[in-house]
Design a protein around this motif. Structure first.
Motif, short mmCIF file in Angstrom:
data_model
loop_
_atom_site.label_atom_id
_atom_site.label_comp_id
_atom_site.label_asym_id
_atom_site.label_seq_id
_atom_site.Cartn_x
_atom_site.Cartn_y
_atom_site.Cartn_z
N ALA A 1 0.86 -1.18 0.00
CA ALA A 1 0.00 0.00 0.00
C ALA A 1 0.90 1.23 0.00
O ALA A 1 1.93 1.26 0.68
N HIS A 2 0.52 2.23 -0.80
CA HIS A 2 1.27 3.50 -0.88
C HIS A 2 0.28 4.61 -0.53
O HIS A 2 -0.66 4.88 -1.28
N ILE A 3 0.49 5.22 0.65
CA ILE A 3 -0.46 6.19 1.18
C ILE A 3 0.19 7.57 1.22
O ILE A 3 1.13 7.80 1.97
N ARG A 4 -0.32 8.49 0.38
CA ARG A 4 0.19 9.87 0.37
C ARG A 4 -0.62 10.71 1.35
O ARG A 4 -1.84 10.74 1.29
N ASP B 1 8.13 8.81 3.91
CA ASP B 1 9.39 9.05 3.20
C ASP B 1 9.48 10.56 2.93
O ASP B 1 8.63 11.34 3.38
N LYS B 2 10.49 10.97 2.19
CA LYS B 2 10.70 12.41 1.97
C LYS B 2 9.61 13.05 1.13
O LYS B 2 9.47 14.27 1.11
N THR B 3 8.83 12.22 0.42
CA THR B 3 7.76 12.78 -0.42
C THR B 3 6.39 12.66 0.27
O THR B 3 5.36 12.75 -0.37
N ASN B 4 6.42 12.41 1.60
CA ASN B 4 5.21 12.32 2.42
C ASN B 4 4.31 11.13 2.05
O ASN B 4 3.09 11.21 2.13
N ILE B 5 4.97 10.05 1.63
CA ILE B 5 4.24 8.81 1.31
C ILE B 5 4.69 7.70 2.25
O ILE B 5 5.87 7.57 2.57
N ILE B 6 3.72 6.90 2.69
CA ILE B 6 4.01 5.71 3.48
C ILE B 6 3.93 4.51 2.55
O ILE B 6 2.94 4.35 1.82
N HIS B 7 4.96 3.68 2.53
CA HIS B 7 4.98 2.46 1.72
C HIS B 7 5.00 1.27 2.67
O HIS B 7 5.93 1.16 3.48
N CYS B 8 4.02 0.39 2.60
CA CYS B 8 3.97 -0.75 3.53
C CYS B 8 3.44 -2.01 2.85
O CYS B 8 2.48 -1.95 2.08
N PRO B 9 4.04 -3.16 3.17
CA PRO B 9 3.48 -4.42 2.68
C PRO B 9 2.21 -4.76 3.46
O PRO B 9 2.13 -4.49 4.66
N ILE B 10 1.22 -5.30 2.77
CA ILE B 10 0.00 -5.71 3.48
C ILE B 10 -0.28 -7.20 3.29
O ILE B 10 -1.37 -7.68 3.60
N GLY B 11 0.71 -7.92 2.78
CA GLY B 11 0.54 -9.37 2.62
C GLY B 11 0.99 -9.86 1.26
O GLY B 11 1.63 -9.13 0.50
N GLY C 1 -6.04 20.48 6.55
CA GLY C 1 -6.63 20.10 5.26
C GLY C 1 -6.81 18.59 5.14
O GLY C 1 -6.86 17.87 6.13
N GLN C 2 -6.90 18.13 3.91
CA GLN C 2 -7.14 16.71 3.64
C GLN C 2 -5.93 15.88 4.08
O GLN C 2 -4.81 16.14 3.66
N TYR C 3 -6.18 14.89 4.91
CA TYR C 3 -5.08 14.07 5.45
C TYR C 3 -4.68 12.95 4.50
O TYR C 3 -3.53 12.84 4.10
N LEU C 4 -5.65 12.12 4.09
CA LEU C 4 -5.36 11.06 3.11
C LEU C 4 -5.50 11.65 1.71
O LEU C 4 -6.61 11.91 1.25
N ARG C 5 -4.38 11.90 1.05
CA ARG C 5 -4.42 12.53 -0.27
C ARG C 5 -4.65 11.51 -1.39
O ARG C 5 -5.40 11.76 -2.32
N SER C 6 -3.95 10.40 -1.32
CA SER C 6 -4.17 9.34 -2.31
C SER C 6 -3.71 8.01 -1.73
O SER C 6 -2.80 7.97 -0.90
N VAL C 7 -4.37 6.95 -2.14
CA VAL C 7 -4.02 5.60 -1.68
C VAL C 7 -3.99 4.68 -2.89
O VAL C 7 -4.96 4.59 -3.65
N LYS D 1 -5.87 2.49 -7.75
CA LYS D 1 -6.23 3.59 -6.87
C LYS D 1 -7.46 3.26 -6.03
O LYS D 1 -8.46 2.77 -6.57
N ILE D 2 -7.37 3.59 -4.75
CA ILE D 2 -8.49 3.34 -3.83
C ILE D 2 -9.14 4.67 -3.48
O ILE D 2 -8.46 5.69 -3.32
N ASN D 3 -10.45 4.66 -3.36
CA ASN D 3 -11.20 5.87 -3.01
C ASN D 3 -10.91 6.24 -1.55
O ASN D 3 -11.51 5.71 -0.62
N GLN D 4 -9.97 7.16 -1.36
CA GLN D 4 -9.54 7.51 0.01
C GLN D 4 -10.62 8.21 0.80
O GLN D 4 -10.63 8.20 2.02
N ALA D 5 -11.58 8.84 0.11
CA ALA D 5 -12.68 9.55 0.82
C ALA D 5 -13.51 8.60 1.64
O ALA D 5 -14.11 8.98 2.65
N LYS D 6 -13.54 7.33 1.23
CA LYS D 6 -14.35 6.33 1.97
C LYS D 6 -13.57 5.70 3.11
O LYS D 6 -14.10 4.85 3.84
N LEU D 7 -12.30 6.06 3.23
CA LEU D 7 -11.47 5.44 4.26
C LEU D 7 -11.42 6.26 5.55
O LEU D 7 -11.24 5.73 6.62
N SER D 8 -11.52 7.59 5.40
CA SER D 8 -11.32 8.43 6.58
C SER D 8 -12.62 8.69 7.32
O SER D 8 -13.68 8.45 6.82
#
Length: 230
Positions: free
Chosen positions: A43-46, A166-176, A206-212, A223-230
């Motif tokens: 998962a890559h979460i900006r 990371d330096k570009t404000n993205i979290i990169h994590c394995p989910i399985g 402002g908007q916390y989850l920018r893109s997932v 791409k996942i609809n981040q609006a439905k996650l927060s």
């Protein structure tokens, strides 16, 4: 960039202009993982934060409900009874200065996570320059600087992952792994996103989850609809 036939076939399954619901995205990521090996799903979460500011850092750790599907090699810096405890809990390597010298002298990095008891941090600090850039430096926030080495080692072995910007404000994590199937991947993903949302800094505006986006090792981004996650 050269793309193989399997990748091109996978790309056709994904609508680049669409924001998918979580369950639909997980089903799709398993269908687009066509490599001959069991691909890791990441998962890559900006986030809408600025990692250059200390009060906007997002970092923590979480045990995924179904683990990562990867066997993790744990190194523990501890001495005396705590060293014995770490060995009994299943740590792959346990030591003190001997391991510091091995890392410094032999450029040895046959481990994935480093745990240390607080009294060993003076020794471990000497490795900051080599462990830091690799994201291996133990930290209290991630639960890897602790006296409870048994709990730390067991959680890591069970599928605990660390998330950080990371330096570009993205979290990169394995989910399985792709072989987990859509349902288990979704549960792991929801656990990760829940932890990231919980870790929202009060200074974030402002908007916390920018893109997932999720993707398997060799597959296209979905791409996942981040609006439905927060």
């Amino acid at each position: 960039m050269f793309r193989g036939k399997k990748y091109k076939d996978s790309v056709k399954l994904v609508d680049k202009s669409k924001l998918y619901d979580t369950d639909e995205a997980m089903k799709l990521v398993t269908e687009t993982a066509k490599a001959k090996f069991d691909e890791t799903v990441e998962a890559h979460i900006r986030l809408g934060v600025d990692s250059r500011h200390a009060d906007q850092q997002v970092r923590g750790a979480i045990v995924l409900p179904h683990g990562t599907g990867k066997s993790v090699r744990v190194l523990v810096f501890a001495k005396g009874a705590k060293a014995e405890e770490a060995k009994a809990a299943g740590a792959d390597y346990v030591g003190e200065m001997d391991l510091v010298q091995k890392i410094q002298g032999e450029n040895w990095f046959d481990f994935d996570v480093v745990v240390a008891t607080p009294d060993m941090m003076g020794v471990v600090g000497r490795l900051g320059r080599v462990l830091g850039p690799k994201g291996l430096m133990p930290s209290p926030k991630a639960g890897t600087v602790t006296m409870d080495v048994t709990k730390a080692v067991k959680e890591i072995k069970a599928g605990k992952i660390e998330y950080r910007l990371d330096k570009t404000n993205i979290i990169h994590c394995p989910i399985g792994k792709a072989s987990f199937g859509a349902e288990k991947l979704a549960e792991n993903f929801n656990a990760l996103v829940g932890a990231v949302i919980k870790a929202k800094p009060s200074a974030a505006k402002g908007q916390y989850l920018r893109s997932v986006v999720i993707a398997s090792t060799m597959g296209p981004g979905i791409k996942i609809n981040q609006a439905k996650l927060s």
